[in-house]
Enzyme design. Structure first.
Site, PDB file in Angstrom:
ATOM      1  N   ILE A 205     -41.826  35.925 -48.227  1.00  0.00           N
ATOM      2  CA  ILE A 205     -42.011  34.481 -48.173  1.00  0.00           C
ATOM      3  C   ILE A 205     -40.718  33.894 -47.622  1.00  0.00           C
ATOM      4  O   ILE A 205     -39.652  34.490 -47.728  1.00  0.00           O
ATOM      5  CB  ILE A 205     -42.383  33.871 -49.547  1.00  0.00           C
ATOM      6  CG1 ILE A 205     -41.368  34.257 -50.627  1.00  0.00           C
ATOM      7  CG2 ILE A 205     -43.778  34.284 -49.954  1.00  0.00           C
ATOM      8  CD1 ILE A 205     -41.688  33.652 -51.986  1.00  0.00           C
ATOM      9  N   ASP A 206     -40.834  32.737 -46.996  1.00  0.00           N
ATOM     10  CA  ASP A 206     -39.681  32.134 -46.334  1.00  0.00           C
ATOM     11  C   ASP A 206     -38.553  31.845 -47.314  1.00  0.00           C
ATOM     12  O   ASP A 206     -38.773  31.682 -48.523  1.00  0.00           O
ATOM     13  CB  ASP A 206     -40.094  30.825 -45.653  1.00  0.00           C
ATOM     14  CG  ASP A 206     -41.142  31.030 -44.572  1.00  0.00           C
ATOM     15  OD1 ASP A 206     -41.195  32.141 -44.011  1.00  0.00           O
ATOM     16  OD2 ASP A 206     -41.913  30.092 -44.314  1.00  0.00           O
ATOM     17  N   LYS A 207     -37.355  31.734 -46.784  1.00  0.00           N
ATOM     18  CA  LYS A 207     -36.169  31.457 -47.592  1.00  0.00           C
ATOM     19  C   LYS A 207     -36.383  30.273 -48.530  1.00  0.00           C
ATOM     20  O   LYS A 207     -36.080  30.348 -49.718  1.00  0.00           O
ATOM     21  CB  LYS A 207     -34.973  31.188 -46.675  1.00  0.00           C
ATOM     22  CG  LYS A 207     -33.723  30.713 -47.400  1.00  0.00           C
ATOM     23  CD  LYS A 207     -32.625  30.339 -46.423  1.00  0.00           C
ATOM     24  CE  LYS A 207     -31.427  29.753 -47.150  1.00  0.00           C
ATOM     25  NZ  LYS A 207     -30.339  29.354 -46.217  1.00  0.00           N
TER      26      LYS A 207
ATOM     27  N   ARG B 245     -47.574  26.847 -43.213  1.00  0.00           N
ATOM     28  CA  ARG B 245     -46.826  25.712 -42.676  1.00  0.00           C
ATOM     29  C   ARG B 245     -47.357  25.285 -41.310  1.00  0.00           C
ATOM     30  O   ARG B 245     -47.583  24.103 -41.054  1.00  0.00           O
ATOM     31  CB  ARG B 245     -45.345  26.069 -42.600  1.00  0.00           C
ATOM     32  CG  ARG B 245     -44.729  26.364 -43.961  1.00  0.00           C
ATOM     33  CD  ARG B 245     -43.372  27.036 -43.836  1.00  0.00           C
ATOM     34  NE  ARG B 245     -42.420  26.165 -43.145  1.00  0.00           N
ATOM     35  CZ  ARG B 245     -41.227  26.583 -42.729  1.00  0.00           C
ATOM     36  NH1 ARG B 245     -40.859  27.859 -42.909  1.00  0.00           N
ATOM     37  NH2 ARG B 245     -40.405  25.736 -42.120  1.00  0.00           N
TER      38      ARG B 245
END
Length: 343
Positions: free
Chosen positions: A144-146, A262
């Site tokens: 998962i993104d930062k 997103r």
């Protein structure tokens, strides 16, 4: 020099026509060698059939052939352990499930060489790691993104890495996200029904189906395509509407592409609150929410996205496992304040 482990076995009846596939079927389970690892061992000259080294994965084998595989014991990786706190939801000999905070990168990369989740896991394991892919390292099977918070499962062994990776590739693992988006996905919205790739399913579930690929001019972004790229499907369920300006939503991934939620929500006209890449300049009105709450929404410091639940079959026992993680404090506080504006 790394110590060698020797694995010997015999090819069984009716083997696959290719060496790599035949080994994948017949290699002893306790060897914990994935098909990708076997392919690398063949290419490296570490596989012998009847005493002769074979480096062609397409080579033929027959029933009764004697196989010898040389496997170097797992070596230490260059990534250094770092004492970073972890929120551990579950752990056993094969895997670990963690609730990642926003701001923590999952894996070292040129721009983030340390202070990542992998650095934290190496410290947590303290050398008690059987090894993945020939190295003593955690097996990252999804990311998962930062600046996205929430649940991740990480493999601690080759067996778990192979089993979990297969589930994510087959889209059989269950992943639900909670997000806060601009606008409110509504099947009565004629604008939304005119957006290519969107449709509605029973229960007012918005389905977004497109191809995704890296943006042609901005390599940090993903772009929606309808030819080429990789197939991507996201389902969105509205949970709460805040004056048609914002909505709390649940997102379910059928596929797991980079930035999928997103970019899909931005494509549908419902970009995530706080998204610095895909959110554009979306703002909420001070007249609607008041200056203080509008400011909190408009200045939210990250994409408001949380990996809230994760389900998968345990790669060793086959038992179905499911985990949930509450909203982190920043999102929970914002949602509570938005709830207070409702009649």
């Amino acid at each position: 020099m790394a110590e060698l482990r020797i694995i010997s076995f015999e090819i069984g009846p009716e083997p696959a026509p290719r060496l790599d596939k035949a080994l994948g079927r017949d290699v002893p389970e306790e060897a914990a060698l994935s098909r990708s690892r076997l392919a690398r061992l063949i290419a490296a000259g570490d596989v012998a059939i009847n005493g002769a080294t074979i480096t062609d994965a397409r080579a033929r084998v027959v029933e009764g052939d004697q196989v010898t595989i040389r496997v170097a014991e797992a070596s230490e990786v260059e990534t250094r352990p770092q004492d970073i706190p972890l929120d551990i939801c579950y752990e056993d000999d094969d895997l670990i499930v963690v609730n990642k905070p926003a701001g923590l990168v999952v894996h070292p990369a040129p721009g983030s060489p340390d202070h990542t989740l992998v650095n934290a896991l190496l410290h947590h394991f303290g050398g008690n790691l059987s090894g993945v892919g020939g190295e003593k390292r955690p097996g990252i099977v999804h990311r998962i993104d930062k600046d996205t918070s929430g649940l991740l499962v990480i493999a601690k062994s080759d067996r778990a890495h192979h089993g979990l990776a297969d589930q994510f590739a087959a889209h059989s693992a269950e992943r639900h996200y909670i997000a806060l988006c601009h606008g409110s996905p509504d099947p009565a919205d004629p604008r939304l029904r005119g957006v290519r790739g969107t449709s509605f399913e029973d229960g007012n579930i918005l389905k977004i189906t497109t191809q995704l690929a890296r943006h042609k001019t901005d390599r940090q972004r993903q772009a929606v395509l309808f030819q080429g790229g990789r197939h991507a499907v996201t389902r969105v369920k509205p949970l709460q509407n805040y004056h048609d300006a914002l909505a709390l939503i649940e997102c379910r991934l059928e596929t797991g592409r980079t930035h999928q939620i997103r970019v899909h929500l931005s494509h549908a006209g419902h970009a995530l609150v706080g998204d610095p890449v895909y959110g554009g300049r979306r703002r909420v009105s001070e007249k609607l929410f008041g200056p203080e709450l509008a400011g909190a929404v408009n200045q939210f410091p990250r994409q408001a996205l949380h990996a809230a639940s994760l389900g998968f079959a345990h790669p060793a026992s086959g038992e179905w496992m499911r985990f949930e993680a509450d909203l982190p404090e920043d999102m929970a506080t914002l949602v509570t304040r938005l709830e207070a504006t409702l009649p």
